[in-house]
Design an enzyme around this catalytic site. Structure first.
Site, PDB file in Angstrom:
ATOM      1  NE  ARG A 159      19.009 -25.349  -4.768  1.00 16.86           N
ATOM      2  CZ  ARG A 159      18.439 -26.532  -4.974  1.00 16.86           C
ATOM      3  NH1 ARG A 159      17.691 -26.707  -6.069  1.00 16.86           N
ATOM      4  NH2 ARG A 159      18.605 -27.525  -4.126  1.00 16.86           N
ATOM      5  CE  LYS A 183      22.710 -25.766  -4.965  1.00 18.74           C
ATOM      6  NZ  LYS A 183      23.274 -25.811  -3.594  1.00 18.74           N
ATOM      7  CG  HIS A 254      18.814 -19.007  -0.062  1.00 16.42           C
ATOM      8  ND1 HIS A 254      18.748 -19.934  -1.084  1.00 16.42           N
ATOM      9  CD2 HIS A 254      19.008 -19.723   1.070  1.00 16.42           C
ATOM     10  CE1 HIS A 254      18.915 -21.147  -0.589  1.00 16.42           C
ATOM     11  NE2 HIS A 254      19.059 -21.053   0.714  1.00 16.42           N
ATOM     12  NE  ARG A 257      16.294 -23.510  -1.818  1.00 18.75           N
ATOM     13  CZ  ARG A 257      15.889 -24.629  -2.430  1.00 18.75           C
ATOM     14  NH1 ARG A 257      14.858 -24.590  -3.248  1.00 18.75           N
ATOM     15  NH2 ARG A 257      16.499 -25.783  -2.215  1.00 18.75           N
ATOM     16  CG  HIS A 280      17.142 -29.734   0.328  1.00 15.73           C
ATOM     17  ND1 HIS A 280      16.562 -29.195   1.461  1.00 15.73           N
ATOM     18  CD2 HIS A 280      17.685 -28.682  -0.338  1.00 15.73           C
ATOM     19  CE1 HIS A 280      16.757 -27.891   1.469  1.00 15.73           C
ATOM     20  NE2 HIS A 280      17.419 -27.558   0.395  1.00 15.73           N
ATOM     21  CE1 TYR A 289      17.625 -23.442   1.931  1.00 10.74           C
ATOM     22  CE2 TYR A 289      18.985 -25.338   2.468  1.00 10.74           C
ATOM     23  CZ  TYR A 289      18.722 -24.239   1.681  1.00 10.74           C
ATOM     24  OH  TYR A 289      19.554 -23.940   0.650  1.00 10.74           O
TER      25      TYR A 289
END
Length: 308
Positions: A159, A183, A254, A257, A280, A289
């Site tokens: 990211r 995250k 992005h 990615r 994720h 994705y």
């Protein structure tokens, strides 16, 4: 305190101010990123202003009120994705109040999230990725930095915020692994390809020293003034090299990615592996994705199925 920033509007009632402060404390305890806290402050702050105008405090709002709020957002031209994001923030807000005993139920649980139109980032083909990276020269410190930064981003599927938050020592050259904090402060250890390793080694040996000057900045990737890069810096430099490689516009950090995930899927990697690499928490996110367009599916079907 981001929730305090969101409550500077005089129209907000004191119950809303206190509830927003409670929510911000909850986010901080849960190690939410600064950008997340700021976004939630803005989204829930809009509900607070709307409800304060009707003399309703957080506890008195019902699911019908939240539906009316969502409708008002749509009437103002807010996209489905924007409405969905605000409802998610409101749902988290009431979940926090429920944990502290300030409310007895979460009214947002009864509000349906509008179905969003999925717009995926542009995927670069393998040839386009090679063209992009190979067109970045390594004559100056900034060029060496950009080559290393984009090679690493694509090699590991990072990211944008993960790229700029990398510190010195994140890449272990002996084990050929990169330690990334994603995250929710979740750490993952990723394999790094040889081209990315070589690019980072060159940058550390010849580029970063020139950029660091006399600063003691722990960041791996530095600006020309020796400071940690921002996500907008990464996007700006990527745009420069996209133009240099004469590739179509619309490519964001992005996109690298997304291209990473798509190329892995095309190469035969299973979704669970890609999920782990991307960091994720849900496999459904990985499936989004790695969607491939109908044309590519038809092409692969025609080329592989014996009865196509």
């Amino acid at each position: 305190m981001y929730m305090r920033e969101a409550t500077r509007e005089p129209a907000l009632s004191e119950p809303w101010r206190e509830a927003l402060r409670t929510f911000d404390r909850d986010l901080a305890v849960r190690s939410a990123a600064e950008s997340t806290r700021r976004a939630y402050a803005n989204d829930v702050g809009q509900l607070a202003a709307w409800a304060s105008g009707m003399a309703k405090d957080p506890e008195s709002l019902r699911h019908r009120d939240l539906r009316r709020f969502a409708a008002s957002l749509s009437n103002r031209g807010i996209s489905k994705a924007g409405v969905a994001r605000k409802l998610a923030a409101i749902r988290s807000f009431y979940a926090a109040l429920l944990r502290t005993g300030d409310v007895s139920a979460n009214p947002a649980d009864l509000v349906a999230t509008p179905k969003r139109d999925r717009k995926l980032p542009r995927v670069l083909s393998r040839e386009e990725m090679q063209m992009l990276l190979d067109r970045i020269p390594t004559r100056t410190p900034l060029e060496m930095r950009d080559r290393a930064m984009l090679e690493l981003a694509y090699s590991c599927g990072l990211r944008c915020e993960e790229i700029v938050n990398l510190d010195l020592g994140a890449l272990d050259f002996d084990s050929e692994q990169l330690r990334v904090l994603g995250k929710g402060q979740k750490e993952r250890v990723l394999p790094v390809g040889e081209p990315a390793q070589r690019a980072v080694e060159r940058y550390l040996a010849r580029g970063r020293t020139a950029l660091a000057a006399e600063r003691r900045e722990p960041a791996l990737f530095l600006s020309k003034s020796g400071r940690r890069l921002s996500p907008s810096d990464v996007a700006r430099r990527l745009s420069l090299w996209i133009r240099t490689a004469a590739l179509a516009a619309g490519v964001s950090p992005h996109s690298l990615r997304h291209s990473f995930a798509t190329h892995l899927l095309e190469g035969g990697a299973d979704l669970r592996t890609i999920q782990e690499l991307l960091g994720h928490s849900s496999i459904s996110t990985t499936q989004i994705y790695t969607r491939v367009d109908a044309g590519r599916l038809r092409e692969q079907y025609a080329g592989t199925h014996p009865r196509a």
